[in-house]
Scaffold this motif. Structure first.
Motif, short mmCIF file in Angstrom:
data_model
loop_
_atom_site.label_atom_id
_atom_site.label_comp_id
_atom_site.label_asym_id
_atom_site.label_seq_id
_atom_site.Cartn_x
_atom_site.Cartn_y
_atom_site.Cartn_z
N GLY A 15 -19.12 5.42 18.69
CA GLY A 15 -18.89 6.20 20.01
C GLY A 15 -18.78 7.63 19.55
N GLY A 16 -17.58 8.47 19.98
CA GLY A 16 -17.50 9.74 19.58
C GLY A 16 -17.02 10.12 18.23
N PHE A 17 -16.61 9.06 17.43
CA PHE A 17 -16.22 9.59 16.10
C PHE A 17 -17.07 9.37 14.86
CE2 PHE A 17 -14.15 7.54 12.11
CZ PHE A 17 -13.68 8.76 11.77
N LYS A 18 -17.29 10.52 14.49
CA LYS A 18 -18.33 10.60 13.33
C LYS A 18 -17.60 10.10 12.08
CE LYS A 18 -20.79 14.83 12.81
NZ LYS A 18 -20.84 16.32 12.45
N ALA A 19 -18.29 9.10 11.52
CA ALA A 19 -17.63 8.31 10.29
C ALA A 19 -18.21 9.01 9.04
CB ALA A 19 -17.82 6.81 10.49
N ILE A 20 -19.64 9.09 9.06
CA ILE A 20 -20.07 9.77 7.99
C ILE A 20 -21.07 10.85 8.18
CG2 ILE A 20 -20.22 7.71 6.27
CD1 ILE A 20 -22.87 7.00 7.03
N GLU A 21 -21.11 11.93 7.33
CA GLU A 21 -22.23 13.11 7.50
C GLU A 21 -23.01 13.51 6.57
OE1 GLU A 21 -20.89 16.96 10.18
OE2 GLU A 21 -19.97 16.94 8.22
N ASN A 22 -24.45 13.63 6.92
CA ASN A 22 -25.15 14.25 6.17
C ASN A 22 -25.11 13.43 4.71
OD1 ASN A 22 -26.32 16.04 7.99
ND2 ASN A 22 -24.87 17.64 7.39
N ILE A 23 -25.56 12.20 4.74
CA ILE A 23 -25.58 11.42 3.24
C ILE A 23 -27.17 11.66 2.96
CG2 ILE A 23 -25.36 9.52 2.46
CD1 ILE A 23 -22.68 10.24 3.37
N ASN A 24 -27.18 12.35 1.70
CA ASN A 24 -28.59 12.21 1.16
C ASN A 24 -28.50 11.45 -0.02
OD1 ASN A 24 -30.17 14.12 2.88
ND2 ASN A 24 -28.28 15.47 2.35
N LEU A 25 -29.21 10.54 -0.28
CA LEU A 25 -29.43 9.81 -1.76
C LEU A 25 -30.85 8.94 -1.55
CD1 LEU A 25 -26.63 7.30 -2.37
CD2 LEU A 25 -28.05 7.02 -0.75
N THR A 26 -31.00 8.60 -3.03
CA THR A 26 -32.24 7.73 -3.23
C THR A 26 -31.83 6.78 -4.26
OG1 THR A 26 -33.85 9.62 -2.60
CG2 THR A 26 -34.85 7.84 -3.82
N VAL A 27 -32.37 5.64 -3.77
CA VAL A 27 -32.04 4.49 -4.68
C VAL A 27 -33.44 3.90 -5.31
CG1 VAL A 27 -31.10 2.16 -4.99
CG2 VAL A 27 -29.73 3.96 -3.31
N GLY A 226 -9.68 11.32 9.83
CA GLY A 226 -10.45 11.72 11.07
C GLY A 226 -11.64 12.74 10.72
N ASP A 227 -11.80 13.16 9.51
CA ASP A 227 -12.97 13.91 9.15
C ASP A 227 -13.97 12.66 8.75
OD1 ASP A 227 -11.62 16.13 9.41
OD2 ASP A 227 -11.51 16.53 7.29
N PRO A 228 -15.22 13.24 8.89
CA PRO A 228 -16.37 12.29 8.36
C PRO A 228 -16.50 12.17 6.87
CG PRO A 228 -17.28 14.30 9.17
CD PRO A 228 -15.86 14.54 9.33
N GLY A 229 -16.80 10.93 6.40
CA GLY A 229 -16.90 10.69 4.99
C GLY A 229 -18.15 11.57 4.28
N ARG A 230 -18.11 12.06 3.35
CA ARG A 230 -19.38 12.70 2.61
C ARG A 230 -19.54 12.27 1.25
NH1 ARG A 230 -16.97 16.99 5.24
NH2 ARG A 230 -18.27 17.90 6.88
#
Ligand code: ATP
Ligand code: MG
Lengths: 258, 363
Positions: A15-27, A226-230
């Motif tokens: 919904g309005g809650f940002k749970a993760i933000e700007n995740i960059n990774l390659t597996v 409350g902050d998004p995970g990074r």
């Protein structure tokens, strides 16, 4: 049979809650990657956005791009169900279909794919159960309910069910957290074998487990509730556990927070 | 948007719930409840403190309550036995006086001298109308229930669910009158049309008149049992563990495939129970069928022609005019209806029991 998974600027919302933000990774293909971090930092959320299970929840959505071998899985023209068949998932609590036998559970995914021929299903079931190290324990009671197995057996049954459809990538969300140490070891051994064929991404709260099974480790964290995970740090497992470059990672793995 | 219903992502699998409900024998919770009572004894040395354990109480709320429930249970049993004895005592003289075969004679003249009456046609009509009603209502009800539980947005689902529960509260006489005075029109037209094009199928044969037919009766019945079957199956579908729905989706199931692999099999015992409740209501329905059926006493599969009758409707229609033998005959028919309902329930139990190994670990 194994594909590279790339996330770039992945941001996920409930919904309005940002749970993760700007995740960059390659597996990389045929590796085991562990996602670690304190509770609520968005590991499950990120994992579920890799096979588009995140959007199943009402109001949940994902931004950014996720590719497997350069194909964007969030592309408008991509069939979601095909994405989920390519990227299988094992959940935290064993969840065999309670109304199905062991055999039916293993072949459930194949049946969804329209495979009907008994001989093919039987071969596939045996293959998957062998790969999941469960064949010896259940071969004489394939017609019994899957829910009648022990927790560890159920989880391996779920793994068999997932790999029976021959995915490219297997996601596991704390697959051992409901299991005893012996079953946990059985599943860790299994991961070693499975990475010959699949790309594996596993969420775990168990540092030793991450250190034992994974080639690469990604550490997620949040500033405050409350902050998004990074994504804080992503490196070879050995490096992360012996000589992390970020102070926060070190604090976490040495048990100073989280 | 949501492919699974609106619950949190990690609701439990079915497995864990069972163990709890099965491992506690009936008395266990009662025994647990006694402990805190005893520790509250005056002058006690505190919870779990030293000193001898207090004696078990001889007369406490626990015992009084047990006595009360036992008395209630026994009373019910006594009442049931008394009713059964009374009914059988009334029925036997009428059955003795009957000069025709009670099972096969197609007619109902218990007030004549000598009395002749047979249950065959009535029992047949009862089962036929109820079966047809189920055939029409259950697929629709399950469709609505699946829509409400898994397709409709939550608010819409709840609002419609409430409306359907309201429908279940409409008295059956209203349905009956509506069927007799309004629905009969369209049903007659439909009957004429069906007869014109499909008369080669025996159930649509005959040459009229149409209207107060099995078709009308079972249609009204279907509408009447629709709400209860819908609202029960909706509850059942909502209870599927999210973990199982997600398992199916993660295997690449579309929403319909998810319903087929996870929701419908899981809900099977519940669906059967809901259908049986609907069937029970259909078998026992009285006034709506008394108002809509043609009240004839013939065994016929023709669903279009005016006619048809059921045990309950026959009782309602004929009770006023009945003499002593007539009443006995009607009571005897009531006992047969009771037996039919019982058999249906036993069959349902057997179906649920057959796959109990699977459903027990599920529910
Ligand atoms: N269904 C949901 N609806 C709303 N918010 C959610 C939902 N699921 C998770 N969240 C929130 O998103 C954030 C990340 O949750 P997530 O489950 O991804 O954390 P996690 O790292 O997997 O935690 P854990 O280690 O405890 O499993 C948390 O703040 C959580 O409260
Ligand atoms: Mg999690």
């Amino acid at each position: 049979m194994a594909k590279r998974v790339s996330a770039s600027n992945v941001t996920a919302y409930y919904g309005g809650f940002k749970a993760i933000e700007n995740i960059n990774l390659t597996v990389e293909p045929k590796t085991v990657t562990a996602l670690i971090g304190p509770s609520g930092c968005g590991k499950s959320t990120f994992l579920r956005s890799i096979n588009r299970m995140h959007e199943v929840l009402p109001g949940a959505r994902v931004e950014g791009s996720l590719t497997i071998d350069d194909q964007d899985i969030y592309d408008r023209d991509v069939d979601v169900t095909a994405v989920r068949r390519t990227i299988g998932m094992v959940f935290q609590r064993p969840n065999p279909f309670p109304t199905m036998s062991i055999f039916e559970n293993v072949v459930a995914g194949l049946k969804l794919n329209g495979v009907r021929k008994k001989s093919i299903l039987e071969d596939a079931a045996e293959k998957a159960l062998r790969a999941a190290n469960l064949w010896g324990e259940v071969k004489d009671r394939l017609a019994k309910p899957g829910a009648g197995l022990s927790g560890g057996q159920q989880q391996r049954l779920c793994i068999a069910r997932t790999i029976a459809v021959e995915p490219q990538v297997v996601l596991m969300d704390e697959p051992c957290s409901a299991l005893d140490p012996i079953s946990t070891l059985a599943i860790e051994d299994l991961m070693f074998q499975l990475k010959d064929k699949f790309t594996i991404i596993i969420v775990t709260h168990n540092m030793q487990q991450a250190a034992r099974v994974s080639d690469r480790t990604a550490f997620f964290s949040i500033e405050k509730t409350g902050d998004p995970g990074r994504l804080i740090e992503y490196d070879n497992t050995q490096k992360i556990f012996s000589n992390p470059s970020v102070k926060k990672t070190e604090d976490y793995i040495t048990g100073r927070f989280g | 948007m949501g492919e699974t219903p609106h619950r949190s992502a990690d609701a439990g699998t079915g497995g864990t719930r069972v163990t709890q409900s099965h491992e506690w024998p009936a008395g266990a919770s009662a025994r647990v409840a006694e402990a805190p009572v005893s520790t509250r004894s005056p002058g006690g040395t505190g919870l779990g403190g030293g000193g001898a354990l207090p004696r078990n109480r001889k007369f406490g709320a626990e015992r009084a309550f047990r006595g009360l429930t036992m008395a209630a249970g026994t009373t019910v049993l006594v009442i049931i036995v008394a009713i059964a004895a009374f009914l059988i005592a009334k029925a036997i003289p009428a059955l003795r006086a009957n000069t025709a075969s009670f099972w096969t004679f197609e007619g109902w003249f218990p007030n004549d001298n000598p009395p002749t009456f047979g249950i065959g046609a009535l029992a047949f009509g009862t089962v036929l109308t109820a079966a047809l009603a189920l055939l029409m209502a259950v697929p629709v009800a399950m469709g609505i229930a699946l829509f409400l539980s898994h397709y409709a947005p939550r608010r819409l689902g709840n609002a419609l669910g409430f409306l359907i529960d309201l429908l279940a509260a409409v008295p059956s006489v209203v349905f009956g009158l509506w069927g007799r005075d309004y629905l009969i029109g369209p049903v007659s037209d439909l009957s004429v049309w069906l007869n014109k094009y499909f008369s080669w199928i025996p159930i649509f044969g005959g040459d009229g008149p149409y209207g107060n037919s099995i078709l009308l009766g079972s249609l009204v019945l279907a509408i009447m049992i629709l709400p209860i079957v819908t609202s029960l199956t909706r509850e059942v579908f909502l209870q599927t563990p999210t973990a199982n729905e997600e398992a199916a989706i993660a295997l690449g199931a579309t929403r319909w495939e998810m319903l087929r692999t996870a929701v419908l099999p899981y809900g099977r015992p519940g669906i059967i129970a809901a259908v049986m409740l609907g069937l029970g209501r259909a078998l026992g329905e009285t006034i709506a069928l008394a108002l809509t059926l043609g009240s004839t006493y013939a065994i016929s599969f023709n669903v279009l022609e005016s006619g048809g009758n059921t045990i309950a409707a026959n009782i309602a229609n004929r009770f006023a005019e009945a003499n002593d033998t007539g009443r006995g005959a009607l009571i005897a028919s009531g006992l047969v209806l009771f037996a039919i309902t019982l058999i249906v329930n036993i069959i349902a139990r057997a179906i649920i029991y057959r796959r109990r190994e699977f459903t027990e670990s599920a529910a």
